[in-house]
Motif scaffolding. Structure first.
Motif, PDB file in Angstrom:
ATOM      1  N   ASP A   1      -8.073  -0.618   2.353  1.00 36.01           N
ATOM      2  CA  ASP A   1      -7.415   0.499   1.659  1.00 36.01           C
ATOM      3  C   ASP A   1      -6.589   0.009   0.480  1.00 36.01           C
ATOM      4  OD1 ASP A   1      -5.687  -0.804   3.352  1.00 36.01           O
ATOM      5  OD2 ASP A   1      -5.086   0.985   4.489  1.00 36.01           O
ATOM      6  N   LEU A   2      -5.969  -1.169   0.617  1.00 40.06           N
ATOM      7  CA  LEU A   2      -5.210  -1.727  -0.508  1.00 40.06           C
ATOM      8  C   LEU A   2      -6.153  -2.156  -1.624  1.00 40.06           C
ATOM      9  CD1 LEU A   2      -2.623  -2.686  -1.828  1.00 40.06           C
ATOM     10  CD2 LEU A   2      -2.804  -4.817  -0.525  1.00 40.06           C
TER      11      LEU A   2
ATOM     12  N   ARG B   1      -7.082   0.807  -3.616  1.00 44.41           N
ATOM     13  CA  ARG B   1      -5.955   1.275  -4.417  1.00 44.41           C
ATOM     14  C   ARG B   1      -5.745   0.422  -5.667  1.00 44.41           C
ATOM     15  NH1 ARG B   1      -3.192   6.178  -4.198  1.00 44.41           N
ATOM     16  NH2 ARG B   1      -3.432   7.007  -2.089  1.00 44.41           N
TER      17      ARG B   1
ATOM     18  N   LEU C   1       0.834  -1.204   0.000  1.00 40.53           N
ATOM     19  CA  LEU C   1       0.000   0.000   0.000  1.00 40.53           C
ATOM     20  C   LEU C   1       0.866   1.250   0.000  1.00 40.53           C
ATOM     21  CD1 LEU C   1      -2.788   1.342   0.262  1.00 40.53           C
ATOM     22  CD2 LEU C   1      -2.537   1.140   2.743  1.00 40.53           C
ATOM     23  N   ARG C   2       1.934   1.229   0.769  1.00 37.09           N
ATOM     24  CA  ARG C   2       2.827   2.391   0.803  1.00 37.09           C
ATOM     25  C   ARG C   2       3.450   2.634  -0.563  1.00 37.09           C
ATOM     26  NH1 ARG C   2       8.349   3.114   4.510  1.00 37.09           N
ATOM     27  NH2 ARG C   2       9.045   5.038   3.521  1.00 37.09           N
ATOM     28  N   THR C   3       3.816   1.575  -1.218  1.00 41.04           N
ATOM     29  CA  THR C   3       4.407   1.713  -2.552  1.00 41.04           C
ATOM     30  C   THR C   3       3.406   2.335  -3.523  1.00 41.04           C
ATOM     31  OG1 THR C   3       5.865  -0.178  -2.198  1.00 41.04           O
ATOM     32  CG2 THR C   3       5.424   0.438  -4.483  1.00 41.04           C
ATOM     33  N   LEU C   4       2.170   1.895  -3.477  1.00 42.99           N
ATOM     34  CA  LEU C   4       1.149   2.438  -4.370  1.00 42.99           C
ATOM     35  C   LEU C   4       0.852   3.898  -4.036  1.00 42.99           C
ATOM     36  CD1 LEU C   4      -1.348  -0.568  -4.526  1.00 42.99           C
ATOM     37  CD2 LEU C   4       0.291   0.138  -6.256  1.00 42.99           C
ATOM     38  N   GLN C   5       0.876   4.252  -2.760  1.00 46.76           N
ATOM     39  CA  GLN C   5       0.552   5.620  -2.363  1.00 46.76           C
ATOM     40  C   GLN C   5       1.676   6.599  -2.674  1.00 46.76           C
ATOM     41  OE1 GLN C   5      -0.302   4.892   1.794  1.00 46.76           O
ATOM     42  NE2 GLN C   5      -2.513   5.001   1.469  1.00 46.76           N
ATOM     43  N   ASN C   6       2.912   6.200  -2.399  1.00 40.82           N
ATOM     44  CA  ASN C   6       4.032   7.131  -2.479  1.00 40.82           C
ATOM     45  C   ASN C   6       4.955   6.902  -3.668  1.00 40.82           C
ATOM     46  OD1 ASN C   6       3.047   8.070   0.003  1.00 40.82           O
ATOM     47  ND2 ASN C   6       4.413   6.713   1.165  1.00 40.82           N
TER      48      ASN C   6
END
Length: 537
Positions: free
Chosen positions: A360-361, A364, A317-322
């Motif tokens: 949330d993932l 995304r 999720l962090r990779t997709l967001q940032n």
């Protein structure tokens, strides 16, 4: 030559020249080319006419008349078909007489004589060139020797400019469509499009409306950089659709990295996806980039994304967001420019409600969800795909010809295909091997009949589980059954039913125990225990 010049060329053709003048640019590509081969068949009074496009080392039919339906799904490897090779490499009309010893690629595939397989007795063909470049070949086949005499060959030679013009119009239409899509994309501010050249294929075979709708969606979303979630049953070929998204995107020249999330052990998943630095764990002797870094500038395909452990989902999720990854053991993140395409055969909404997949993932990943239709919803596509697998097995087993009879075609259309395209592939290969084991002559026209397909009598239902009991494991019906000592006990009947489900699920999954367990809704380890108890190997 411009589109208008091609149109004038076609419209100025004499009306009595096979009626080719009506092949104007107002016709859809498929209709134009199909009408072309139909008119040629009528003009030369033969049984079959096929227009094949060169694709790499193979020739694939784009329009045909007179062949069985499954033949349109075949790709004829040029090196394995000397007649097609001879036609392709020459510039003149090539004629093969009845006495020719070279095998004809359409033996047993020509529709005539109430479906009985007959060898082709007369054949001619010519290579098709467009603007000086070789495009493919045109073949004509007849069952009557002497059909293609000198005058027929001269007429085919005279027809070649109109054949090439019809093909040229189709190519120009494809180029215009690509330019229009690029213009729309540019005006929408999405940064351009890496459109494919006309004729590029990604291995997706079929003409059904359900498939064409999905392909249209894929082509549209490919031009953006949005994440795509491909949803569908096991065996529907989701990886091919992911490949198409990549090839039709602006990232087509970049790498495409495939990750099977179900095969990643939880202890190694983070390192595989995001990389690690030296000393991050025992055995990490050097720095190592992960799959996301390897996919920079391209696409990463997360197959079976629903199988990722929750601990990895948070990092994804962090990779997709940032747009960044942090290697295991590293202090600083690394920026990565990657497009994500994910696929799953699970209902991720249900997984979210069950707490095994992050909400949330899910949101995304599913910015643009696409449902890949199961094979049972694709109509006659099953015959085209069967033809493709038949040609593959014909070449692999060294057979002269491998075909389906009418009963086998009907059986394929009736069956529900719980294992989808992958199951069809296994069925075709198994049936061909079964005939070889019975001692068929490899030099004969080998025909697959319904009995060698070994399909369950009851088509599969929407979940792919109905009809899983094979004929040998049928469940006794209570209707009309008399109770008493002769009737099998309840435990025996239950075990018989379970045995049939397990066997057919394994067969449909191609022997993959994990997939079969998912279809049956049980854990893979429990499936192994159940199979051992039931005596299923």
């Amino acid at each position: 030559m411009t589109m208008a010049e091609v149109e004038n060329t076609l419209c100025e053709a004499p009306i009595d020249h096979m009626g080719l003048a009506d092949l104007s640019v107002t016709l859809p590509r498929a209709v134009r080319l199909q009408r072309l081969v139909g008119q040629l068949k009528a003009r030369f009074a033969c049984e079959a006419v096929v227009l094949l496009q060169e694709e790499g080392e193979a020739l694939r039919p784009v329009a045909a008349v007179g062949l069985s339906r499954e033949a349109l799904g075949r790709a004829f490897e040029v090196a394995q078909h000397p007649r097609l090779s001879t036609i392709l490499l020459g510039r003149e009309v090539v004629h093969f007489e009845h006495a020719s010893t070279l095998p004809d690629p359409y033996d047993g595939l020509v529709e005539s004589m109430a479906g009985h397989p007959l060898p082709v007795h007369d054949c001619m063909g010519v290579s098709v060139h467009v603007d000086g470049r070789r495009w493919g070949v045109l073949t004509l086949d007849a069952l009557r020797p002497g059909t293609f005499d000198a005058s027929a060959r001269a007429a085919l030679r005279a027809s070649l400019p109109w054949v090439a013009a019809a093909v040229r119009v189709s190519l120009l239409e494809q180029e215009v469509q690509v330019l229009r899509q690029a213009r729309v994309t540019a005006s929408g501010g999405e940064g351009g499009v890496g459109a494919p050249m006309p004729g590029v294929r990604t291995g997706i075979i079929g003409h059904s409306a359900a498939l064409q709708q999905v392909l249209h969606e894929v082509d549209v979303v490919a031009q953006s950089d949005l994440p795509v979630l491909l949803m569908g049953e096991t065996g529907t070929g989701k990886e091919l659709f992911a490949q198409r998204v990549h090839e039709r995107s602006a990232r087509a020249k970049g790498p495409m990295v495939h990750v099977n999330c179900a095969a990643l052990p939880e202890s190694l998943a983070e390192s595989e996806l995001f990389g690690h630095v030296r000393g991050a764990f025992s055995g990490a002797t050097t720095d190592r980039a992960g799959r996301f870094e390897a996919a920079r500038g391209g696409t990463i395909f997360l197959d079976e994304v629903g199988e990722l452990p929750l601990s990895i989902q948070a990092k994804l999720l962090r990779t997709l967001q940032n747009g960044e990854v942090q290697r295991l053991g590293a202090d600083k993140p690394v920026k990565v420019d990657v497009r994500v395409v994910a696929a799953t055969n699970r209902l991720l909404k249900d997984a979210v409600s069950q707490g095994v997949f992050r909400a949330d993932l899910y949101h995304r990943l599913s910015v643009y969800p696409i449902h890949v239709p199961p094979l049972r919803e694709r109509g006659d596509d099953v015959l085209l795909l069967a033809g493709h697998f038949l040609e593959v097995n014909r070449a692999r087993l060294g057979l002269r010809s491998l075909r389906l009879d009418a009963g086998a075609e009907s059986a394929l259309l009736r069956y529900g295909w719980p294992g989808n395209v992958r199951e069809l592939e296994h069925v075709m290969g198994r049936a061909a091997l079964k005939l070889l084991s019975r001692g068929v002559n490899r030099r004969d026209i080998v025909t697959l009949t319904e009995d060698v397909l070994d399909l369950a009598e009851t088509p599969g239902a929407s979940l792919g589980l109905a009809g899983l009991a094979s004929a040998g494991d049928a469940v006794p019906s209570s209707a009309g059954a008399s109770a008493g000592p002769a009737m099998a006990g309840l435990r025996a009947q239950v075990e018989q039913f379970e045995r049939g489900l397990v066997r057919q699920a394994l067969q449909a999954a191609g022997g993959n125990w994990a997939e079969a367990a998912r279809w049956l809704g049980i854990d893979a380890s429990n499936l192994h225990k159940l199979a051992k108890r039931l005596g299923v190997k």
